[in-house]
Motif scaffolding. Structure first.
Motif, PDB file in Angstrom:
ATOM      1  N   GLU A  48       0.921  -1.461  -0.144  1.00 13.19           N
ATOM      2  CA  GLU A  48      -0.307  -0.066  -0.135  1.00 13.19           C
ATOM      3  C   GLU A  48       0.900   1.238  -0.215  1.00 13.19           C
ATOM      4  O   GLU A  48       0.813   2.542  -0.642  1.00 13.19           O
ATOM      5  N   GLU A  49       1.895   1.884   0.793  1.00 14.27           N
ATOM      6  CA  GLU A  49       2.857   3.011   0.597  1.00 14.27           C
ATOM      7  C   GLU A  49       3.623   2.348  -1.250  1.00 14.27           C
ATOM      8  O   GLU A  49       3.480   3.820  -1.197  1.00 14.27           O
ATOM      9  N   LEU A  50       3.841   1.445  -1.599  1.00 14.71           N
ATOM     10  CA  LEU A  50       4.374   2.109  -2.929  1.00 14.71           C
ATOM     11  C   LEU A  50       3.290   2.019  -3.845  1.00 14.71           C
ATOM     12  O   LEU A  50       3.317   3.008  -4.295  1.00 14.71           O
ATOM     13  N   VAL A  51       1.954   1.644  -3.381  1.00 17.40           N
ATOM     14  CA  VAL A  51       0.773   2.418  -4.369  1.00 17.40           C
ATOM     15  C   VAL A  51       0.841   3.738  -3.909  1.00 17.40           C
ATOM     16  O   VAL A  51       0.627   4.173  -4.832  1.00 17.40           O
ATOM     17  N   ARG A  52       0.661   4.171  -2.715  1.00 17.55           N
ATOM     18  CA  ARG A  52       0.780   5.729  -2.345  1.00 17.55           C
ATOM     19  C   ARG A  52       1.892   6.412  -3.059  1.00 17.55           C
ATOM     20  O   ARG A  52       1.273   7.603  -3.588  1.00 17.55           O
ATOM     21  N   ARG A  53       3.319   5.968  -3.118  1.00 14.80           N
ATOM     22  CA  ARG A  53       3.560   6.824  -3.581  1.00 14.80           C
ATOM     23  C   ARG A  53       3.979   7.198  -4.694  1.00 14.80           C
ATOM     24  O   ARG A  53       4.501   8.040  -5.623  1.00 14.80           O
ATOM     25  N   TRP A  54       3.390   5.683  -6.308  1.00 18.62           N
ATOM     26  CA  TRP A  54       3.866   6.120  -7.123  1.00 18.62           C
ATOM     27  C   TRP A  54       2.456   6.269  -7.776  1.00 18.62           C
ATOM     28  O   TRP A  54       1.790   6.491  -9.223  1.00 18.62           O
ATOM     29  N   ASP A  55       1.166   5.898  -7.224  1.00 20.10           N
ATOM     30  CA  ASP A  55      -0.022   6.197  -8.153  1.00 20.10           C
ATOM     31  C   ASP A  55      -0.515   6.673  -8.554  1.00 20.10           C
ATOM     32  O   ASP A  55      -0.518   6.649  -9.881  1.00 20.10           O
ATOM     33  N   ALA A  56      -0.373   8.460  -8.452  1.00 19.69           N
ATOM     34  CA  ALA A  56      -0.458   9.569  -9.186  1.00 19.69           C
ATOM     35  C   ALA A  56       0.412  10.320 -10.344  1.00 19.69           C
ATOM     36  O   ALA A  56       0.024  10.287 -11.482  1.00 19.69           O
ATOM     37  N   ARG A  57       2.152   9.441  -9.875  1.00 18.86           N
ATOM     38  CA  ARG A  57       3.186   9.087 -11.458  1.00 18.86           C
ATOM     39  C   ARG A  57       2.764   8.542 -12.204  1.00 18.86           C
ATOM     40  O   ARG A  57       3.056   8.749 -13.421  1.00 18.86           O
ATOM     41  N   LEU A  58       2.218   6.884 -11.565  1.00 17.63           N
ATOM     42  CA  LEU A  58       1.941   6.234 -12.252  1.00 17.63           C
ATOM     43  C   LEU A  58       0.807   6.916 -13.469  1.00 17.63           C
ATOM     44  O   LEU A  58       0.629   7.028 -14.831  1.00 17.63           O
ATOM     45  N   VAL A  59       0.403   7.277 -12.678  1.00 13.87           N
ATOM     46  CA  VAL A  59      -1.520   8.274 -13.784  1.00 13.87           C
ATOM     47  C   VAL A  59      -0.564   8.870 -14.778  1.00 13.87           C
ATOM     48  O   VAL A  59      -1.510   8.991 -16.015  1.00 13.87           O
ATOM     49  N   ALA A  60      -0.286   9.806 -14.294  1.00 10.68           N
ATOM     50  CA  ALA A  60       0.381  10.623 -15.074  1.00 10.68           C
ATOM     51  C   ALA A  60       0.823  10.525 -16.350  1.00 10.68           C
ATOM     52  O   ALA A  60       1.223  10.896 -17.908  1.00 10.68           O
ATOM     53  N   PHE A  61       2.142   9.232 -16.373  1.00 12.02           N
ATOM     54  CA  PHE A  61       2.666   8.775 -17.096  1.00 12.02           C
ATOM     55  C   PHE A  61       1.994   7.973 -17.829  1.00 12.02           C
ATOM     56  O   PHE A  61       2.192   7.914 -19.605  1.00 12.02           O
ATOM     57  N   LEU A  62       1.222   7.341 -17.640  1.00 14.96           N
ATOM     58  CA  LEU A  62       0.257   6.187 -18.136  1.00 14.96           C
ATOM     59  C   LEU A  62      -1.186   7.499 -19.913  1.00 14.96           C
ATOM     60  O   LEU A  62      -1.270   6.729 -20.926  1.00 14.96           O
ATOM     61  N   MET A  63      -1.198   8.349 -19.119  1.00 16.86           N
ATOM     62  CA  MET A  63      -1.996   9.302 -19.246  1.00 16.86           C
ATOM     63  C   MET A  63      -1.071  10.130 -20.328  1.00 16.86           C
ATOM     64  O   MET A  63      -1.567  10.089 -22.084  1.00 16.86           O
ATOM     65  N   LYS A  64       0.146  10.428 -20.942  1.00 15.10           N
ATOM     66  CA  LYS A  64       0.896  10.552 -21.554  1.00 15.10           C
ATOM     67  C   LYS A  64       1.062   9.313 -22.542  1.00 15.10           C
ATOM     68  O   LYS A  64       1.457   9.781 -24.114  1.00 15.10           O
ATOM     69  N   ALA A  65       1.329   8.815 -22.641  1.00 11.97           N
ATOM     70  CA  ALA A  65       2.042   7.674 -22.615  1.00 11.97           C
ATOM     71  C   ALA A  65       0.919   7.115 -23.873  1.00 11.97           C
ATOM     72  O   ALA A  65       1.085   5.959 -24.785  1.00 11.97           O
ATOM     73  N   SER A  66      -0.624   7.362 -23.237  1.00 13.38           N
ATOM     74  CA  SER A  66      -1.849   6.667 -24.193  1.00 13.38           C
ATOM     75  C   SER A  66      -2.880   7.016 -24.670  1.00 13.38           C
ATOM     76  O   SER A  66      -3.276   6.912 -25.624  1.00 13.38           O
ATOM     77  N   GLY A  67      -2.214   8.501 -24.571  1.00 21.47           N
ATOM     78  CA  GLY A  67      -3.047   9.795 -25.103  1.00 21.47           C
ATOM     79  C   GLY A  67      -4.223   9.676 -24.564  1.00 21.47           C
ATOM     80  O   GLY A  67      -5.272  10.076 -25.313  1.00 21.47           O
ATOM     81  N   ASN A  68      -4.736   8.554 -23.599  1.00 18.87           N
ATOM     82  CA  ASN A  68      -6.662   8.671 -23.420  1.00 18.87           C
ATOM     83  C   ASN A  68      -6.710   8.551 -21.679  1.00 18.87           C
ATOM     84  O   ASN A  68      -5.919   7.996 -20.977  1.00 18.87           O
ATOM     85  N   PHE A  69      -7.285   9.666 -21.442  1.00 16.28           N
ATOM     86  CA  PHE A  69      -7.095   9.916 -19.564  1.00 16.28           C
ATOM     87  C   PHE A  69      -8.083   8.513 -19.068  1.00 16.28           C
ATOM     88  O   PHE A  69      -7.785   8.768 -17.935  1.00 16.28           O
ATOM     89  N   ILE A  99      10.440   8.906 -25.176  1.00 17.18           N
ATOM     90  CA  ILE A  99      10.994  10.082 -24.673  1.00 17.18           C
ATOM     91  C   ILE A  99      10.523   9.868 -22.919  1.00 17.18           C
ATOM     92  O   ILE A  99      10.806  10.870 -22.459  1.00 17.18           O
ATOM     93  N   LEU A 100       9.363   9.601 -22.851  1.00 19.39           N
ATOM     94  CA  LEU A 100       8.323   9.298 -21.424  1.00 19.39           C
ATOM     95  C   LEU A 100       9.568   9.256 -20.133  1.00 19.39           C
ATOM     96  O   LEU A 100       9.926   9.414 -19.371  1.00 19.39           O
ATOM     97  N   LEU A 101      10.193   7.391 -20.802  1.00 17.31           N
ATOM     98  CA  LEU A 101      11.151   7.166 -19.264  1.00 17.31           C
ATOM     99  C   LEU A 101      12.372   7.251 -19.562  1.00 17.31           C
ATOM    100  O   LEU A 101      12.896   8.104 -18.001  1.00 17.31           O
ATOM    101  N   ARG A 102      12.305   8.024 -20.391  1.00 18.14           N
ATOM    102  CA  ARG A 102      14.020   8.727 -20.857  1.00 18.14           C
ATOM    103  C   ARG A 102      13.844  10.536 -20.093  1.00 18.14           C
ATOM    104  O   ARG A 102      14.970  11.149 -19.222  1.00 18.14           O
ATOM    105  N   LEU A 103      12.816  11.440 -20.383  1.00 23.86           N
ATOM    106  CA  LEU A 103      12.326  12.835 -20.105  1.00 23.86           C
ATOM    107  C   LEU A 103      11.399  13.022 -18.673  1.00 23.86           C
ATOM    108  O   LEU A 103      12.074  12.657 -17.957  1.00 23.86           O
ATOM    109  N   ASP A 104      10.993  12.510 -18.406  1.00 25.82           N
ATOM    110  CA  ASP A 104       9.558  12.536 -17.522  1.00 25.82           C
ATOM    111  C   ASP A 104       9.819  11.558 -15.673  1.00 25.82           C
ATOM    112  O   ASP A 104      10.601  12.496 -15.115  1.00 25.82           O
ATOM    113  N   LEU A 105      10.764  10.497 -16.956  1.00 21.35           N
ATOM    114  CA  LEU A 105      11.305   9.665 -15.687  1.00 21.35           C
ATOM    115  C   LEU A 105      13.133   9.736 -14.958  1.00 21.35           C
ATOM    116  O   LEU A 105      13.466   9.553 -13.658  1.00 21.35           O
ATOM    117  N   GLU A 106      13.555  10.138 -16.130  1.00 23.85           N
ATOM    118  CA  GLU A 106      14.909  10.347 -15.716  1.00 23.85           C
ATOM    119  C   GLU A 106      15.853   8.984 -15.805  1.00 23.85           C
ATOM    120  O   GLU A 106      16.896   8.623 -15.160  1.00 23.85           O
TER     121      GLU A 106
END
Length: 201
Positions: free
Chosen positions: A22-43, A140-147
């Motif tokens: 649950e702590e991992l989910v808490r840490r990554w939830d928002a960032r994962l949604v943002a990444f997937l929004m950009k990667a899929s182009g579908n909110f 692009i997102l793996l390299r630039l957004d997530l560094e």
């Protein structure tokens, strides 16, 4: 001292500790949604894909190899989830309402960025990235957004580092061309840093 992502995942993999998960989910939830929004182009799809990623982490947590950073292991799952989704969906670009929501989305980056300068042209950058193929956007997102380093991306995508570097710089040139088509010629694009060593997380 708080535990790192790797330590939390090790505890969950070894003991099935739900609190660690649950702590991992808490840490990554928002960032994962943002990444997937950009990667899929579908909110809407991004939220469903996020849920699928966390379900797979929970289901296959016992297979985690602590030799890999948690980020690398998780984004292998992300890559597989995206690939499955793309097989069902035609390639899509950001609709206007997606771009507006994306501008307000949580940041998927985890620290100061080595990325294209976005001064005054954030929407144009997003629109240019949206015109790329889905797999190109993901790189692009793996390299630039997530560094992530090329080594980490290689572990995630299963491609040689030299191939990824060539693809990345070709994509940066393509983005510059797309921006030029929109009348933007003064943007200083991404410059590679000397150190690309993987981080421990």
């Amino acid at each position: 001292m708080s535990q790192t992502d790797r330590q939390l995942m090790e505890v969950f993999a070894r003991d099935g500790d739900r609190a660690a998960y649950e702590e991992l989910v808490r840490r990554w939830d928002a960032r994962l949604v943002a990444f997937l929004m950009k990667a899929s182009g579908n909110f809407e799809a991004a939220r469903d894909l996020r849920q699928e990623v966390f379900l797979r982490i929970y289901k296959y947590g016992s297979t985690y190899d602590p030799a890999f950073a948690f980020t690398t292991w998780m984004f292998r799952i992300v890559n597989n989830v995206l690939a499955t989704w793309r097989q069902r969906e035609a390639r899509r670009t950001f609709a206007p309402w997606d771009a507006d929501r994306l501008a307000q989305a949580p940041d998927s980056a985890r620290g100061p960025r080595e990325r294209a300068e976005l001064k005054g042209v954030g929407r144009e950058i997003r629109d240019a990235i949206a015109r790329l193929e889905a797999a190109e956007r993901e790189l692009i997102l793996l390299r630039l957004d997530l560094e992530l380093s090329y080594k980490e991306i290689s572990d995630i995508l299963g491609e040689p580092e030299t191939t990824l570097k060539s693809r990345f710089y070709a994509l940066m040139r393509r983005l510059k061309e797309l921006l030029a088509e929109s009348g933007i010629t003064s943007v200083e694009m991404y410059r590679e840093q000397q150190s690309t060593a993987p981080r421990t997380v």
